[in-house]
Design a protein around this motif. Structure first.
Motif, PDB file in Angstrom:
ATOM      1  N   ILE A   1       0.837  -1.206   0.000  1.00  0.00           N
ATOM      2  CA  ILE A   1       0.000   0.000   0.000  1.00  0.00           C
ATOM      3  C   ILE A   1       0.872   1.257   0.000  1.00  0.00           C
ATOM      4  O   ILE A   1       0.608   2.203  -0.757  1.00  0.00           O
ATOM      5  CB  ILE A   1      -0.983  -0.018   1.195  1.00  0.00           C
ATOM      6  CG1 ILE A   1      -2.003  -1.146   1.010  1.00  0.00           C
ATOM      7  CG2 ILE A   1      -1.679   1.337   1.344  1.00  0.00           C
ATOM      8  CD1 ILE A   1      -2.829  -1.446   2.248  1.00  0.00           C
ATOM      9  N   GLU A   2       1.915   1.277   0.824  1.00  0.00           N
ATOM     10  CA  GLU A   2       2.795   2.448   0.874  1.00  0.00           C
ATOM     11  C   GLU A   2       3.523   2.663  -0.456  1.00  0.00           C
ATOM     12  O   GLU A   2       3.686   3.795  -0.912  1.00  0.00           O
ATOM     13  CB  GLU A   2       3.807   2.303   2.013  1.00  0.00           C
ATOM     14  CG  GLU A   2       3.179   2.439   3.383  1.00  0.00           C
ATOM     15  CD  GLU A   2       4.175   2.244   4.513  1.00  0.00           C
ATOM     16  OE1 GLU A   2       5.297   1.739   4.261  1.00  0.00           O
ATOM     17  OE2 GLU A   2       3.829   2.607   5.646  1.00  0.00           O
ATOM     18  N   ALA A   3       3.948   1.576  -1.083  1.00  0.00           N
ATOM     19  CA  ALA A   3       4.600   1.692  -2.385  1.00  0.00           C
ATOM     20  C   ALA A   3       3.615   2.217  -3.428  1.00  0.00           C
ATOM     21  O   ALA A   3       3.970   3.064  -4.257  1.00  0.00           O
ATOM     22  CB  ALA A   3       5.166   0.337  -2.813  1.00  0.00           C
ATOM     23  N   ALA A   4       2.380   1.738  -3.369  1.00  0.00           N
ATOM     24  CA  ALA A   4       1.351   2.219  -4.305  1.00  0.00           C
ATOM     25  C   ALA A   4       1.078   3.705  -4.082  1.00  0.00           C
ATOM     26  O   ALA A   4       0.928   4.459  -5.048  1.00  0.00           O
ATOM     27  CB  ALA A   4       0.068   1.409  -4.135  1.00  0.00           C
ATOM     28  N   GLU A   5       1.015   4.142  -2.823  1.00  0.00           N
ATOM     29  CA  GLU A   5       0.822   5.571  -2.539  1.00  0.00           C
ATOM     30  C   GLU A   5       1.900   6.402  -3.219  1.00  0.00           C
ATOM     31  O   GLU A   5       1.608   7.407  -3.874  1.00  0.00           O
ATOM     32  CB  GLU A   5       0.882   5.838  -1.026  1.00  0.00           C
ATOM     33  CG  GLU A   5      -0.321   5.396  -0.262  1.00  0.00           C
ATOM     34  CD  GLU A   5      -0.147   5.567   1.248  1.00  0.00           C
ATOM     35  OE1 GLU A   5       0.922   6.044   1.697  1.00  0.00           O
ATOM     36  OE2 GLU A   5      -1.092   5.223   1.981  1.00  0.00           O
ATOM     37  N   ALA A   6       3.154   5.987  -3.054  1.00  0.00           N
ATOM     38  CA  ALA A   6       4.265   6.746  -3.636  1.00  0.00           C
ATOM     39  C   ALA A   6       4.206   6.748  -5.158  1.00  0.00           C
ATOM     40  O   ALA A   6       4.377   7.795  -5.796  1.00  0.00           O
ATOM     41  CB  ALA A   6       5.591   6.167  -3.147  1.00  0.00           C
ATOM     42  N   LEU A   7       3.941   5.588  -5.759  1.00  0.00           N
ATOM     43  CA  LEU A   7       3.905   5.497  -7.227  1.00  0.00           C
ATOM     44  C   LEU A   7       2.694   6.228  -7.805  1.00  0.00           C
ATOM     45  O   LEU A   7       2.817   6.950  -8.807  1.00  0.00           O
ATOM     46  CB  LEU A   7       3.903   4.031  -7.661  1.00  0.00           C
ATOM     47  CG  LEU A   7       5.243   3.319  -7.513  1.00  0.00           C
ATOM     48  CD1 LEU A   7       5.070   1.813  -7.679  1.00  0.00           C
ATOM     49  CD2 LEU A   7       6.247   3.851  -8.528  1.00  0.00           C
ATOM     50  N   PHE A   8       1.527   6.040  -7.212  1.00  0.00           N
ATOM     51  CA  PHE A   8       0.330   6.724  -7.716  1.00  0.00           C
ATOM     52  C   PHE A   8       0.497   8.238  -7.581  1.00  0.00           C
ATOM     53  O   PHE A   8       0.034   9.004  -8.416  1.00  0.00           O
ATOM     54  CB  PHE A   8      -0.927   6.283  -6.968  1.00  0.00           C
ATOM     55  CG  PHE A   8      -1.336   4.845  -7.162  1.00  0.00           C
ATOM     56  CD1 PHE A   8      -0.745   4.029  -8.116  1.00  0.00           C
ATOM     57  CD2 PHE A   8      -2.321   4.288  -6.355  1.00  0.00           C
ATOM     58  CE1 PHE A   8      -1.130   2.699  -8.275  1.00  0.00           C
ATOM     59  CE2 PHE A   8      -2.717   2.965  -6.502  1.00  0.00           C
ATOM     60  CZ  PHE A   8      -2.123   2.169  -7.457  1.00  0.00           C
ATOM     61  N   SER A   9       1.147   8.666  -6.502  1.00  0.00           N
ATOM     62  CA  SER A   9       1.386  10.092  -6.289  1.00  0.00           C
ATOM     63  C   SER A   9       2.354  10.645  -7.337  1.00  0.00           C
ATOM     64  O   SER A   9       2.131  11.718  -7.890  1.00  0.00           O
ATOM     65  CB  SER A   9       1.944  10.304  -4.885  1.00  0.00           C
ATOM     66  OG  SER A   9       2.338  11.633  -4.693  1.00  0.00           O
TER      67      SER A   9
ATOM     68  N   ASP B   1       5.295  -2.114 -12.222  1.00  0.00           N
ATOM     69  CA  ASP B   1       6.029  -1.028 -11.549  1.00  0.00           C
ATOM     70  C   ASP B   1       6.032  -1.238 -10.037  1.00  0.00           C
ATOM     71  O   ASP B   1       7.050  -1.056  -9.369  1.00  0.00           O
ATOM     72  CB  ASP B   1       5.388   0.335 -11.834  1.00  0.00           C
ATOM     73  CG  ASP B   1       5.458   0.753 -13.285  1.00  0.00           C
ATOM     74  OD1 ASP B   1       6.420   0.362 -13.971  1.00  0.00           O
ATOM     75  OD2 ASP B   1       4.543   1.481 -13.724  1.00  0.00           O
ATOM     76  N   LEU B   2       4.889  -1.606  -9.537  1.00  0.00           N
ATOM     77  CA  LEU B   2       4.738  -1.822  -8.101  1.00  0.00           C
ATOM     78  C   LEU B   2       5.597  -3.001  -7.636  1.00  0.00           C
ATOM     79  O   LEU B   2       6.291  -2.918  -6.620  1.00  0.00           O
ATOM     80  CB  LEU B   2       3.262  -2.057  -7.777  1.00  0.00           C
ATOM     81  CG  LEU B   2       2.839  -2.120  -6.324  1.00  0.00           C
ATOM     82  CD1 LEU B   2       3.282  -0.883  -5.559  1.00  0.00           C
ATOM     83  CD2 LEU B   2       1.334  -2.282  -6.228  1.00  0.00           C
ATOM     84  N   ALA B   3       5.575  -4.080  -8.397  1.00  0.00           N
ATOM     85  CA  ALA B   3       6.383  -5.250  -8.054  1.00  0.00           C
ATOM     86  C   ALA B   3       7.871  -4.904  -8.064  1.00  0.00           C
ATOM     87  O   ALA B   3       8.615  -5.295  -7.164  1.00  0.00           O
ATOM     88  CB  ALA B   3       6.093  -6.385  -9.030  1.00  0.00           C
ATOM     89  N   GLU B   4       8.301  -4.139  -9.067  1.00  0.00           N
ATOM     90  CA  GLU B   4       9.710  -3.735  -9.145  1.00  0.00           C
ATOM     91  C   GLU B   4      10.104  -2.871  -7.948  1.00  0.00           C
ATOM     92  O   GLU B   4      11.193  -3.022  -7.389  1.00  0.00           O
ATOM     93  CB  GLU B   4       9.979  -2.992 -10.450  1.00  0.00           C
ATOM     94  CG  GLU B   4      10.020  -3.893 -11.664  1.00  0.00           C
ATOM     95  CD  GLU B   4      10.176  -3.123 -12.967  1.00  0.00           C
ATOM     96  OE1 GLU B   4      10.435  -1.885 -12.934  1.00  0.00           O
ATOM     97  OE2 GLU B   4      10.031  -3.757 -14.026  1.00  0.00           O
TER      98      GLU B   4
END
Length: 195
Positions: free
Chosen positions: A14-22, A33-36
C-alpha cells in the motif's frame, strides 16, 4: 524505491502504491512497476492485494477515515463557530501533512476508482464537505461571516487546503498547524486591513 518502517507486506504494498500513484498517477502505474519497487515478482503481489483498483480504494478509504477522525471531535465540540472552523482547518492540514503521498492520491486519483467504489467515495467526500458546510452556515446564521453562499464558501476553504499537498515541505519553515492557522486567518478574515 525503498519502503521503510513497516514489516507487514500488505502495508508495504500500500505504501509503495501511494508513492507510485502520487508520482506517476494511477493510470500510468502498472502492477509491474509496483512489483519492481518492492523487489517482488508481479504475480506474488496478488497474494497481498486483488487489484490495482483495490489499492486505490484502500488508500482513499484510509485517508478519508483519517480526515473524518480528525474533524469529528472538533465539529461535535462546544467551541464557538470561528474557533471550530479554524480548528477544523488546522486538523485537515495536519492530516495532509502526515500523509503527503496518500493525500495526492486521495485528491487527484479517486476519479479512477471503479464502481461501486467510486460512488461510495464520492458520497464520503460529500458527507465530509457537509460537515464544513454546516459550520459555515452557522457562521452565516450568527452574522459572523459574510454570506457569499455556503457551497461556494465551503468549497473555497477546502480547495485552498487540498492544494497544499503540492507545496508543503515537511522540512519547511512552517509547521502544519501554523499553515492551517494562517490559511484559516486569510480564509476567514481576508487580506484587507480594516481601515
Amino acid at each position: 524505491m525503498e519502503v521503510k518502517g513497516k514489516t507487514d507486506r500488505k502495508t508495504q504494498v500500500i505504501e509503495a502504491a501511494e508513492a507510485l500513484f502520487s508520482d506517476k498517477g494511477f493510470l500510468a502505474t502498472s502492477m509491474r512497476d509496483l512489483a519492481e519497487a518492492l523487489e517482488l515478482e508481479a504475480a506474488s503481489l496478488y497474494t497481498h492485494i486483488s487489484s490495482k483498483d483495490e489499492l486505490l480504494f484502500l488508500i482513499a478509504d484510509r485517508c478519508a477515515n483519517e480526515f473524518f477522525e480528525a474533524i469529528n471531535p472538533i465539529y461535535k465540540s462546544n467551541l464557538n463557530t470561528e474557533a471550530k472552523l479554524t480548528a477544523m482547518i488546522v486538523a485537515h492540514m495536519e492530516v495532509i501533512a502526515r500523509n503527503l503521498p496518500a493525500s495526492a492520491v486521495f485528491f487527484n486519483e479517486w476519479k479512477h476508482l471503479a464502481e461501486p467504489r467510486k460512488s461510495e467515495y464520492a458520497q464520503r467526500r460529500d458527507d465530509y464537505e457537509a460537515i464544513f458546510r454546516s459550520v459555515v452556515r452557522k457562521g452565516f446564521e450568527e452574522n459572523l461571516f459574510y454570506n457569499y453562499d455556503e457551497g461556494f464558501s465551503t468549497r473555497t476553504i477546502l480547495a485552498a487546503l487540498n492544494w497544499t499537498h503540492t507545496w508543503y515541505k515537511p522540512d519547511g519553515e512552517l509547521k502544519p498547524e501554523e499553515i492551517g492557522e494562517r490559511l484559516a486567518k486569510i480564509l476567514l478574515t481576508g487580506l484587507i486591513r480594516n481601515m
